[in-house]
Design an enzyme around this catalytic site. Structure first.
Site, PDB file in Angstrom:
ATOM      1  N   LYS A   1       5.222 -10.920   8.601  1.00  0.00           N
ATOM      2  CA  LYS A   1       4.840  -9.898   9.582  1.00  0.00           C
ATOM      3  C   LYS A   1       3.319  -9.891   9.764  1.00  0.00           C
ATOM      4  CE  LYS A   1       4.864  -5.779  11.671  1.00  0.00           C
ATOM      5  NZ  LYS A   1       3.479  -5.452  11.475  1.00  0.00           N
TER       6      LYS A   1
ATOM      7  N   ARG B   1       3.563   1.556  10.363  1.00  0.00           N
ATOM      8  CA  ARG B   1       2.968   2.263  11.499  1.00  0.00           C
ATOM      9  C   ARG B   1       4.004   2.782  12.495  1.00  0.00           C
ATOM     10  NH1 ARG B   1      -1.062  -2.748  12.189  1.00  0.00           N
ATOM     11  NH2 ARG B   1      -2.774  -2.022  10.915  1.00  0.00           N
TER      12      ARG B   1
ATOM     13  N   HIS C   1       9.395  -3.874   3.002  1.00  0.00           N
ATOM     14  CA  HIS C   1       8.929  -4.066   1.621  1.00  0.00           C
ATOM     15  C   HIS C   1      10.118  -4.380   0.702  1.00  0.00           C
ATOM     16  CE1 HIS C   1       5.690  -1.120   3.029  1.00  0.00           C
ATOM     17  NE2 HIS C   1       5.039  -2.232   2.780  1.00  0.00           N
TER      18      HIS C   1
ATOM     19  N   MET D   1       0.856  -1.190   0.000  1.00  0.00           N
ATOM     20  CA  MET D   1       0.000   0.000   0.000  1.00  0.00           C
ATOM     21  C   MET D   1       0.891   1.239   0.000  1.00  0.00           C
ATOM     22  SD  MET D   1      -3.457  -0.948   1.954  1.00  0.00           S
ATOM     23  CE  MET D   1      -2.982  -0.654   3.616  1.00  0.00           C
TER      24      MET D   1
ATOM     25  N   VAL E   1       9.704  -4.162  11.723  1.00  0.00           N
ATOM     26  CA  VAL E   1       9.584  -2.989  10.844  1.00  0.00           C
ATOM     27  C   VAL E   1       8.163  -2.923  10.281  1.00  0.00           C
ATOM     28  CG1 VAL E   1      10.348  -2.041   8.629  1.00  0.00           C
ATOM     29  CG2 VAL E   1      12.038  -2.879  10.262  1.00  0.00           C
ATOM     30  N   SER E   2       7.547  -1.750  10.362  1.00  0.00           N
ATOM     31  CA  SER E   2       6.169  -1.577   9.898  1.00  0.00           C
ATOM     32  C   SER E   2       5.942  -0.116   9.514  1.00  0.00           C
ATOM     33  CB  SER E   2       5.211  -1.943  11.045  1.00  0.00           C
ATOM     34  OG  SER E   2       3.944  -1.377  10.842  1.00  0.00           O
TER      35      SER E   2
HETATM   36  O1  PAF Z   1      -0.194  -6.017   3.345  1.00  0.00           O
HETATM   37  C1  PAF Z   1      -0.618  -5.048   2.679  1.00  0.00           C
HETATM   38  O2  PAF Z   1       0.044  -4.030   2.528  1.00  0.00           O
HETATM   39  C2  PAF Z   1      -1.995  -5.117   2.042  1.00  0.00           C
HETATM   40  O3  PAF Z   1      -2.900  -5.764   2.864  1.00  0.00           O
HETATM   41  C3  PAF Z   1      -1.989  -5.747   0.621  1.00  0.00           C
HETATM   42  C4  PAF Z   1      -1.565  -7.204   0.659  1.00  0.00           C
HETATM   43  C5  PAF Z   1      -1.050  -4.952  -0.272  1.00  0.00           C
HETATM   44  C6  PAF Z   1      -3.399  -5.672   0.020  1.00  0.00           C
HETATM   45  O4  PAF Z   1      -3.858  -4.386  -0.075  1.00  0.00           O
END
Ligand code: PAF
Length: 284
Positions: free
Chosen positions: A149, A187, A37, A30, A184-185
């Site tokens: 996570k 948020r 990521h 997102m 790590v997040s």
């Molecule tokens: O983990 C996330 O960031 C979201 O839930 C995903 C998998 C991209 C779906 O919107």
């Protein structure tokens, strides 16, 4: 790196890549990209020749009380990070092209989605399952990498792919931790300096669970209660749940059986920030 916003164009590109025998790996996000990521992209790269990163703040997974519009959208920064990570295609559609007028179909998850995060965020996992299904159809990947996570989300996606016979391999990426053990997040940016250092209590809880399991304790509910107590002793930290689940079914587990795998799930509120963490254990 090419930025694509139109789902039909992304689908055409993916089809061509497949015809050219390219192995496609997708990482869905997102946005507000962070180290976690980027580790998913790195993992995808180990198998796939072409990497598609998706950025889409999916409205259907936000509840009415959750602030969809407050979700961070640092798009230019994300583009730079994706380029630096050697992503080949960045798929970043706008909401109306994903959910156009008269859109009415969605994926409904089963019991796996009813507990823990699902109980606290009704409808959340149906929104996730729907967008993940759509993005798998749009990006046509051979592999899709999701982080451990969000363990319940990962379990639901694995179930979804199996139940709907979707031809993709789901790759699980390990949790990336900060120096004090905090997972790590996106948020974490909302935590104050003090909350960030106190947040190591979640990892301390995981370490405690590891010691108990190593000592051949089988009383999982008692261990979870001890960790709940540890978290509550941290000022301003309130657990939503601390529980072991069976790794296969995600059913709450009270007693461990030999050689079976269990996952400890933690969800903790620190002021207005919710922190999630988890770890897998095999009982001896
Ligand atoms: O983990 C996330 O960031 C979201 O839930 C995903 C998998 C991209 C779906 O919107």
């Amino acid at each position: 790196m090419k930025i694509i916003t139109d789902p039909a164009e992304m689908q055409t590109i993916a089809e061509k890549l497949r015809l050219n025998r390219q192995l496609i790996g997708v990482v869905m996000t997102m946005g507000a990209l962070h180290e976690g990521h980027l580790s998913l992209v790195k993992l995808a790269r180990q198998t796939a020749g072409t990497i598609i990163l998706t950025i889409f703040v999916n409205p259907t997974q936000f509840g009415p009380e959750e602030d969809l519009h407050r979700y961070p959208r640092p798009f230019e920064r994300d583009v730079s990070l994706a380029k630096a990570a050697e992503v080949d295609y960045l798929f970043a559609p706008e909401s109306p092209s994903v959910y156009p007028d008269h859109y009415q179909t969605s994926v409904t998850c089963g019991t796996l989605a009813e507990r823990f995060e699902g109980a606290l965020r009704p409808g959340h996992f149906n929104g996730v399952a729907t967008v993940v299904t759509k993005f798998l159809n749009i990006t046509k990947p051979h592999i899709a990498v999701f982080g451990e996570k969000d363990a319940q989300q990962l379990a639901i996606i694995k179930r979804l792919v199996k139940d709907l016979d979707i031809d993709v391999s789901i790759v699980e990426a390990p949790i990336i931790r900060e120096e004090n053990g905090l997972a790590v997040s996106s948020r974490n940016i909302y935590l104050s300096g003090e909350q960030r250092s106190t947040a190591e209590i979640l990892y301390q809880g995981i370490l405690h669970a590891g010691k108990c399991i190593d000592a051949a304790r089988r009383d999982l509910s008692a261990i979870a209660a001890e960790i709940d107590g540890m978290v509550r002793s941290a000022p301003g930290f309130i657990p939503d749940y601390v529980s072991f689940v069976d790794e296969e079914t995600f059913e709450p587990a009270e007693h461990a059986e030999k050689e079976k795998e269990y996952r400890l799930l933690l969800a903790v509120r620190a002021g207005s920030v919710r922190l999630l963490d988890n770890a897998k254990f095999r009982c001896r």
